[in-house]
Write an enzyme that holds these catalytic residues in place. Structure first.
Site, PDB file in Angstrom:
ATOM      1  N   SER A 173      38.761   7.370 -34.489  1.00 47.17           N
ATOM      2  CA  SER A 173      37.925   7.187 -33.302  1.00 47.17           C
ATOM      3  C   SER A 173      37.384   5.767 -33.186  1.00 47.17           C
ATOM      4  O   SER A 173      37.097   5.302 -32.077  1.00 47.17           O
ATOM      5  CB  SER A 173      36.756   8.179 -33.323  1.00 47.17           C
ATOM      6  OG  SER A 173      35.977   8.018 -34.502  1.00 47.17           O
ATOM      7  N   ASP A 417      23.750   8.668 -34.403  1.00 46.53           N
ATOM      8  CA  ASP A 417      25.113   8.293 -34.799  1.00 46.53           C
ATOM      9  C   ASP A 417      25.092   6.831 -35.225  1.00 46.53           C
ATOM     10  O   ASP A 417      24.995   5.928 -34.390  1.00 46.53           O
ATOM     11  CB  ASP A 417      26.065   8.507 -33.622  1.00 46.53           C
ATOM     12  CG  ASP A 417      27.520   8.189 -33.964  1.00 46.53           C
ATOM     13  OD1 ASP A 417      27.774   7.561 -35.010  1.00 46.53           O
ATOM     14  OD2 ASP A 417      28.409   8.561 -33.176  1.00 46.53           O
ATOM     15  N   HIS A 420      29.558   5.077 -34.829  1.00 43.51           N
ATOM     16  CA  HIS A 420      30.248   4.573 -33.646  1.00 43.51           C
ATOM     17  C   HIS A 420      29.396   3.530 -32.922  1.00 43.51           C
ATOM     18  O   HIS A 420      28.219   3.359 -33.214  1.00 43.51           O
ATOM     19  CB  HIS A 420      30.616   5.735 -32.732  1.00 43.51           C
ATOM     20  CG  HIS A 420      31.543   6.717 -33.386  1.00 43.51           C
ATOM     21  ND1 HIS A 420      31.098   7.848 -34.028  1.00 43.51           N
ATOM     22  CD2 HIS A 420      32.894   6.707 -33.520  1.00 43.51           C
ATOM     23  CE1 HIS A 420      32.130   8.509 -34.531  1.00 43.51           C
ATOM     24  NE2 HIS A 420      33.230   7.840 -34.241  1.00 43.51           N
TER      25      HIS A 420
END
EC number: 2.3.1.-
Length: 441
Positions: A173, A417, A420
């Protein structure tokens, strides 16, 4: 040379009678000279480069590639002299300058390259402004290498150089985030009716129709086959990699002109990695445990072998993007010991900072494995410059996979998070580094 001399002899002495011997000698000598000239011309033609018109060596070596054709030999970190890699349009600004060493400079005039709402391709997991992030400072930092500068990103140039080509990102990702960043950097230079993006299972394809070019992303978090290969449902705690089996994924990589690999985050499960010997279809599965560094090196070596067998260095390029750091403990950079990336709004200023979540052992494996490749693999080292960017993560400002619990809502850092990155933001700089290595090696 002989004809003028022979003509002079013929006219000398007026009407004197010629000697038969002299006449025969002159004719023979003229014939030999004529044949010699013909032979010399034929020999020069055989070499496809007449001796007297051969261009200087430096002129032949610095010929620049013309889009869309690229026929130059591949460059190599181990040598290669003046051979120009495919897609190169110029040399680096300063020979020997390490663009990964430098500092972040706040620059509202030059950053960001685009606005979040201007790029419709950003996944909701990365649209921090749309999900309520109150600050925008993370968008305005520009990376300044020490002793040189990165070439300014030129979307038109890149699209022209990609004309008729296929560029593919392969990985997890984080690599997908870099892929989307590049699409955002380019898409404004393409008419609305001439671009599209489609997803087919693990493969996402952005088409620049006017340029007959595609920029693609392929989901393969371990590069080799694994039990985490579903592009949507892959949150599996007990991760298993099928040894060095690349075939399932690599059939999609074939034919790409530029490949950009990454693989790191999914390997960080502990000191050991489960490796499947055999197939996932086998009723009785033979699974062994390997040291993570050993297993990582095994898979990267398989990637190198595939690259050597499938990528032509005369017309293609291969890159590997190094590990993306996390910022899960604020005590690591001297802040509140109970915090993480949540509410961080400025970069780390300590240029020696290296977080504990980034494995120097795996970093060493990357260098050792790719340095052995017979086909040059460019290393895009984004790790150190990203270590400083504790402020650039999505934090809590993203689409959540599951409804938040009351406990999470009361303690936002518990679900922040710190892996990311918001777009626009840090990953645009990763693409500036990639752009530099691709076009200005």
């Amino acid at each position: 040379m002989m004809k003028p001399q022979h003509g002079g002899m013929a006219g000398h002495g007026g009407g004197r009678t010629r000697s038969p011997f002299l006449t025969s000698y002159a004719l023979t000598l003229a014939f030999i000279t004529f044949v010699s000239v013909l032979y010399f011309k034929d020999f020069s033609s055989t070499l496809h480069q007449p001796f007297l018109t051969r261009p200087p060596p430096h002129r032949r070596q610095i010929a620049r590639p013309r889009a869309p054709s690229h026929h130059h030999g591949g460059g190599s970190s181990s040598g290669g002299g003046d051979v120009v890699p495919p897609f190169a349009v110029g040399a680096a600004a300063a020979a020997g300058c390490d663009v990964g060493v430098g500092e972040w400079v706040y620059d509202e005039a030059a950053r960001p390259w685009y606005e979040e709402e201007e790029c419709p391709y950003i996944q909701p997991q990365l649209t921090c402004q749309a999900h309520g992030r109150p600050d925008t400072a993370y968008q305005h930092w520009r990376w300044q290498p020490r002793g040189c500068s990165l070439p300014s990103f030129n979307a038109t140039l890149m699209l022209e150089m990609l004309r008729g080509k296929r560029m593919m990102f392969v990985g997890d990702s984080l690599n997908r985030g870099q892929y989307v960043s590049l699409v955002c950097l380019l898409h404004r230079s393409i008419p609305e009716s001439s671009k599209s993006m489609e997803t087919f299972d693990s493969l996402t394809v952005f088409r620049a129709k006017n340029y007959n070019a595609t920029i693609e992303f392929y989901w393969a978090p371990f590069l080799a086959e694994s039990n985490s290969d579903d592009a949507v449902v892959h949150r599996i705690a007990d991760r298993i990699v099928r040894g060095t089996a690349l075939e399932k994924h690599a059939r999609f990589w074939k034919g790409a002109d530029i490949l950009v690999f990454n693989s790191y985050l999914w390997w960080m499960t502990g000191q050991k990695m489960k490796i499947l010997q055999g197939s996932f279809e086998d009723k009785s599965k033979d699974i062994v445990e390997m040291e993570t560094e050993e297993a990582y090196g095994m898979v990267l070596n398989a990637v190198v072998r595939w690259v050597e067998n499938n990528m032509n260095p005369r017309n293609s390029r291969v890159f590997f993007v190094t590990m993306s750091p996390t910022h899960t403990r604020s005590k690591d950079w001297g802040d509140d010991s109970d915090g993480n990336c949540y509410n961080q709004t400025t970069p780390i200023r300590d240029l020696s900072y290296w977080g504990p979540g980034t494995s120097k052992g795996l970093m060493r494996v990357i260098g050792e494995v790719f340095s052995t490749s017979k086909v040059p693999v460019g290393i895009v080292n984004i790790t150190q410059l990203s270590e400083y960017r504790k402020d650039a993560h999505t934090q809590i400002y993203k689409k959540q996979w599951n409804p938040l619990t009351p406990e999470q809502i009361a303690n936002p850092k518990s679900y922040a998070d710190c892996t990311h990155w918001c777009l626009p933001g840090l990953q645009d700089t990763w693409n500036e580094l990639l752009y530099s290595k691709l076009f200005f090696p």
